[in-house]
Write a protein that holds these residues in place. Structure first.
Motif, PDB file in Angstrom:
ATOM      1  N   HIS A  15       0.843  -1.191   0.000  1.00  0.00           N
ATOM      2  CA  HIS A  15       0.000   0.000   0.000  1.00  0.00           C
ATOM      3  C   HIS A  15       0.884   1.248   0.000  1.00  0.00           C
ATOM      4  CE1 HIS A  15      -2.782  -3.093   1.385  1.00  0.00           C
ATOM      5  NE2 HIS A  15      -3.796  -2.277   1.137  1.00  0.00           N
ATOM      6  N   ARG A  16       0.392   2.296  -0.646  1.00  0.00           N
ATOM      7  CA  ARG A  16       1.123   3.560  -0.724  1.00  0.00           C
ATOM      8  C   ARG A  16       0.220   4.720  -0.308  1.00  0.00           C
ATOM      9  NH1 ARG A  16       1.980   7.926  -4.230  1.00  0.00           N
ATOM     10  NH2 ARG A  16       4.152   8.559  -4.529  1.00  0.00           N
ATOM     11  N   THR A  17       0.773   5.643   0.443  1.00  0.00           N
ATOM     12  CA  THR A  17       0.053   6.867   0.776  1.00  0.00           C
ATOM     13  C   THR A  17       1.047   8.007   0.905  1.00  0.00           C
ATOM     14  OG1 THR A  17      -1.616   7.827   2.237  1.00  0.00           O
ATOM     15  CG2 THR A  17       0.176   6.618   3.288  1.00  0.00           C
ATOM     16  N   VAL A  18       0.549   9.225   0.781  1.00  0.00           N
ATOM     17  CA  VAL A  18       1.372  10.422   0.954  1.00  0.00           C
ATOM     18  C   VAL A  18       0.777  11.234   2.087  1.00  0.00           C
ATOM     19  CG1 VAL A  18       2.320  12.484  -0.132  1.00  0.00           C
ATOM     20  CG2 VAL A  18       1.939  10.427  -1.512  1.00  0.00           C
ATOM     21  N   LEU A  19       1.569  11.486   3.117  1.00  0.00           N
ATOM     22  CA  LEU A  19       1.105  12.284   4.241  1.00  0.00           C
ATOM     23  C   LEU A  19       1.004  13.753   3.850  1.00  0.00           C
ATOM     24  CD1 LEU A  19       2.057   9.598   5.595  1.00  0.00           C
ATOM     25  CD2 LEU A  19       2.701  10.974   7.583  1.00  0.00           C
ATOM     26  N   TYR A 190      18.340  18.862   2.727  1.00  0.00           N
ATOM     27  CA  TYR A 190      17.748  17.671   2.122  1.00  0.00           C
ATOM     28  C   TYR A 190      16.938  16.801   3.070  1.00  0.00           C
ATOM     29  CZ  TYR A 190      20.647  18.834  -1.877  1.00  0.00           C
ATOM     30  OH  TYR A 190      21.220  19.490  -2.944  1.00  0.00           O
ATOM     31  N   PHE A 191      17.165  16.903   4.367  1.00  0.00           N
ATOM     32  CA  PHE A 191      16.456  16.035   5.315  1.00  0.00           C
ATOM     33  C   PHE A 191      15.184  16.748   5.756  1.00  0.00           C
ATOM     34  CE2 PHE A 191      20.363  14.019   4.913  1.00  0.00           C
ATOM     35  CZ  PHE A 191      20.380  12.796   5.560  1.00  0.00           C
ATOM     36  N   ARG A 192      14.117  16.469   5.024  1.00  0.00           N
ATOM     37  CA  ARG A 192      12.843  17.147   5.218  1.00  0.00           C
ATOM     38  C   ARG A 192      11.737  16.191   4.807  1.00  0.00           C
ATOM     39  NH1 ARG A 192      13.364  22.196   1.254  1.00  0.00           N
ATOM     40  NH2 ARG A 192      11.147  21.860   0.818  1.00  0.00           N
ATOM     41  N   PRO A 193      10.544  16.343   5.331  1.00  0.00           N
ATOM     42  CA  PRO A 193       9.502  15.340   5.092  1.00  0.00           C
ATOM     43  C   PRO A 193       9.098  15.191   3.626  1.00  0.00           C
ATOM     44  CG  PRO A 193       8.609  17.277   6.215  1.00  0.00           C
ATOM     45  CD  PRO A 193      10.096  17.388   6.266  1.00  0.00           C
ATOM     46  N   GLN A 215       1.721   9.604  13.852  1.00  0.00           N
ATOM     47  CA  GLN A 215       1.954  10.015  15.234  1.00  0.00           C
ATOM     48  C   GLN A 215       3.391  10.487  15.440  1.00  0.00           C
ATOM     49  OE1 GLN A 215       0.920   7.003  18.083  1.00  0.00           O
ATOM     50  NE2 GLN A 215       2.073   7.968  19.746  1.00  0.00           N
ATOM     51  N   ILE A 216       4.337   9.800  14.817  1.00  0.00           N
ATOM     52  CA  ILE A 216       5.749  10.092  15.050  1.00  0.00           C
ATOM     53  C   ILE A 216       6.285  11.172  14.104  1.00  0.00           C
ATOM     54  CG2 ILE A 216       8.071   9.079  14.953  1.00  0.00           C
ATOM     55  CD1 ILE A 216       6.772   6.426  15.886  1.00  0.00           C
ATOM     56  N   PHE A 217       5.853  11.144  12.856  1.00  0.00           N
ATOM     57  CA  PHE A 217       6.408  12.058  11.855  1.00  0.00           C
ATOM     58  C   PHE A 217       5.428  13.133  11.378  1.00  0.00           C
ATOM     59  CE2 PHE A 217       9.080   8.279  11.351  1.00  0.00           C
ATOM     60  CZ  PHE A 217      10.350   8.829  11.201  1.00  0.00           C
ATOM     61  N   GLY A 218       4.158  12.998  11.742  1.00  0.00           N
ATOM     62  CA  GLY A 218       3.147  13.886  11.190  1.00  0.00           C
ATOM     63  C   GLY A 218       3.332  15.349  11.537  1.00  0.00           C
ATOM     64  N   VAL A 222       7.602  21.323   6.679  1.00  0.00           N
ATOM     65  CA  VAL A 222       8.631  21.904   5.823  1.00  0.00           C
ATOM     66  C   VAL A 222       8.729  23.397   6.119  1.00  0.00           C
ATOM     67  CG1 VAL A 222       9.366  22.324   3.465  1.00  0.00           C
ATOM     68  CG2 VAL A 222       8.157  20.206   4.028  1.00  0.00           C
ATOM     69  N   SER A 223       9.875  23.812   6.671  1.00  0.00           N
ATOM     70  CA  SER A 223      10.093  25.230   6.935  1.00  0.00           C
ATOM     71  C   SER A 223      11.222  25.786   6.080  1.00  0.00           C
ATOM     72  CB  SER A 223      10.429  25.441   8.415  1.00  0.00           C
ATOM     73  OG  SER A 223      11.560  24.674   8.794  1.00  0.00           O
ATOM     74  N   ALA A 224      11.880  24.911   5.321  1.00  0.00           N
ATOM     75  CA  ALA A 224      13.012  25.322   4.495  1.00  0.00           C
ATOM     76  C   ALA A 224      12.522  25.802   3.138  1.00  0.00           C
ATOM     77  CB  ALA A 224      13.976  24.156   4.322  1.00  0.00           C
ATOM     78  N   PRO A 225      13.365  26.497   2.379  1.00  0.00           N
ATOM     79  CA  PRO A 225      13.008  26.886   1.017  1.00  0.00           C
ATOM     80  C   PRO A 225      12.882  25.651   0.133  1.00  0.00           C
ATOM     81  CG  PRO A 225      15.323  27.366   1.462  1.00  0.00           C
ATOM     82  CD  PRO A 225      14.710  26.988   2.769  1.00  0.00           C
ATOM     83  N   PRO A 226      12.397  25.810  -1.105  1.00  0.00           N
ATOM     84  CA  PRO A 226      12.264  24.649  -2.006  1.00  0.00           C
ATOM     85  C   PRO A 226      13.594  23.923  -2.182  1.00  0.00           C
ATOM     86  CG  PRO A 226      11.165  26.567  -2.924  1.00  0.00           C
ATOM     87  CD  PRO A 226      11.920  27.055  -1.723  1.00  0.00           C
ATOM     88  N   LEU A 227      13.503  22.644  -2.460  1.00  0.00           N
ATOM     89  CA  LEU A 227      14.709  21.857  -2.699  1.00  0.00           C
ATOM     90  C   LEU A 227      15.489  22.442  -3.873  1.00  0.00           C
ATOM     91  CD1 LEU A 227      13.130  18.336  -2.298  1.00  0.00           C
ATOM     92  CD2 LEU A 227      15.076  19.167  -0.957  1.00  0.00           C
TER      93      LEU A 227
END
Length: 426
Positions: A15-19, A190-193, A215-218, A222-227
């Motif tokens: 199964h796949r989902t995007v938070l 680069y380490f961003r959700p 619960q853990i990552f939700g 993203v507070s950084a500028p675009p990748l």
């Protein structure tokens, strides 16, 4: 907001989902064993490093598990080892990876620990210096290994200013100059959700996995500028020779050809050609050059899966006095693919071997979590698992001949061996 888990139409139990924060979650339910394996892919790696900072993601991987804002290296190790779990970080050319494996009952606390490492590593100066020394020792050690020397100079010839030219370890010059600030900047970039893929396989339902990930990552936003966008040099083949004299017991000979990235139609055909030519004891290179002619201590081929142009490499370790014969032998076997179509039997054997090995590579939870997360990180999606097998089955002798004629024209040559036997080659 409640997310919807979308089952794969072709892959059972995936199964796949995007938070909401951009995290891609893949869940493969496999209740056979009380184990949950997880792979967290960050879409970065040495491909995203400036050349003057080569080795940055490798050093980051080495120190990522050595401290957070709240935990020391020892405390992290104790949390993992006290429950018999496994947790480590690694990098490659095309992705950065955090791997963990636990029994089902310990999954949530170890996942919590992983989230802390991912979001708030402390990068202790002492740990950076220790890992830097270890990395520099590894780079120096590679210079004493003929195969590593040959492969390094082959990569540099073929890729020049492209990041693929360098080992993920970096160079002595670049690693020596890396700072804690470099690690922090790379991590913050680069380490961003919205750059993270979490692939889980094991005794867990998709619904439970989604609940725990939210619960853990939700809360991670993203507070950084675009990748940043990558602007990598285009690659045009300019075959040349690189010869290094080194007093070794054998010569290492490599031929390299620039080929296609993974998302190109030629990719499956090249995989079949690689299997036919250099995969295993029944491969063409092994039978012709080692078994029949006795030229090779070691002979094989490899064609790595890459986001950008890959390389098709054939190589041999041989007695120094056979260096020139070995070069001719390798070239003859590759050029044979250009002029002689594979027989129906040879083609079918290569496809069966490749598909059989592929199936055997999806037996464990760790392998399942790895392959589906890897495909997602490459932009292929989990459906590529089925598509790849279909594509391999559809390869024809005509396809193989056409692709060989397109790529196997003039090789890059890399040789390492004793001066007396390689000096005439340059």
């Amino acid at each position: 907001m409640t997310q919807t888990l979308i089952p794969s139409p072709t892959i059972r139990n995936v199964h796949r989902t995007v938070l909401d924060n951009g995290i891609v979650l893949l869940v493969t339910e496999n209740p056979a064993a009380d184990i949950i394996a997880t792979r967290l892919f960050i879409r970065t790696g040495s491909r995203w490093e400036p050349q003057e900072k080569a080795g940055l993601s490798h050093l980051l991987a080495a120190v990522l598990t050595k401290g957070t804002d709240q935990l020391s290296s020892l405390e992290i190790a104790e949390q993992v080892e006290s429950v018999g779990a496994k947790l480590n970080a690694d990098t490659s050319t095309d992705y950065f990876l955090i791997s963990l494996k636990t029994v089902a009952s310990d999954f949530e606390p170890i996942l919590n620990l992983t989230a802390q490492l991912l979001q708030s590593p402390s990068f202790p100066e002492a740990e950076i210096e220790l890992e830097r020394r270890i990395t520099l020792q590894g780079i120096r050690s590679q210079r004493e290994q003929p195969f590593s020397v040959a492969f390094e100079q082959l990569r540099q010839q073929m890729y020049q200013h492209h990041p693929y030219a360098l080992s993920t370890l970096g160079t002595e010059a670049s690693v020596s100059q890396l700072t804690r600030a470099d690690l922090q900047n790379f991590h913050q970039t680069y380490f961003r959700p919205d750059n993270l893929i979490i692939s889980i396989a094991g005794r867990i339902t998709p619904e439970t996995a989604l609940e725990q990930i939210e619960q853990i990552f939700g809360h991670w936003t993203v507070s950084a500028p675009p990748l940043p966008s990558l602007s990598l040099p285009s690659l045009t083949p300019h075959p040349q020779n690189a010869i290094t004299a080194q007093e070794t017991q054998q010569s290492v000979v490599m031929l390299g050809y620039l080929t296609s990235p993974v998302n190109h139609p030629d990719y499956p055909v090249l995989k079949v050609l690689n299997t036919y030519l250099g995969n295993g004891l029944s491969s063409r290179l092994f039978v012709e050059l080692r078994e029949k002619r006795g030229l090779a201590y070691d002979v094989s081929a490899f064609f790595p899966t890459r986001l950008d142009q890959s390389q098709f490499v054939v190589y041999m370790g041989t007695a120094p006095e056979n260096t020139e014969i070995a070069i001719d032998g390798l070239r003859t076997e590759v050029e044979r693919l250009v002029s002689v179509p594979l027989t129906a039997d040879d083609l079918q054997v290569a496809k069966n071997k490749l598909l059989g090995q592929y199936a055997l590579g999806k037996q464990t939870n760790s392998q399942l979590a790895q392959i589906y997360g890897w495909y997602e990180s490459l932009g292929l999606g989990m459906e590529f698992d089925t598509e790849f097998q279909t594509q391999i089955s559809a390869v024809t002798s005509e396809d193989a001949l056409k692709v060989a004629n397109h790529y196997f024209i003039q090789p890059y040559l890399s040789v390492v061996g004793p001066q007396a036997f390689v000096s005439s080659l340059s």
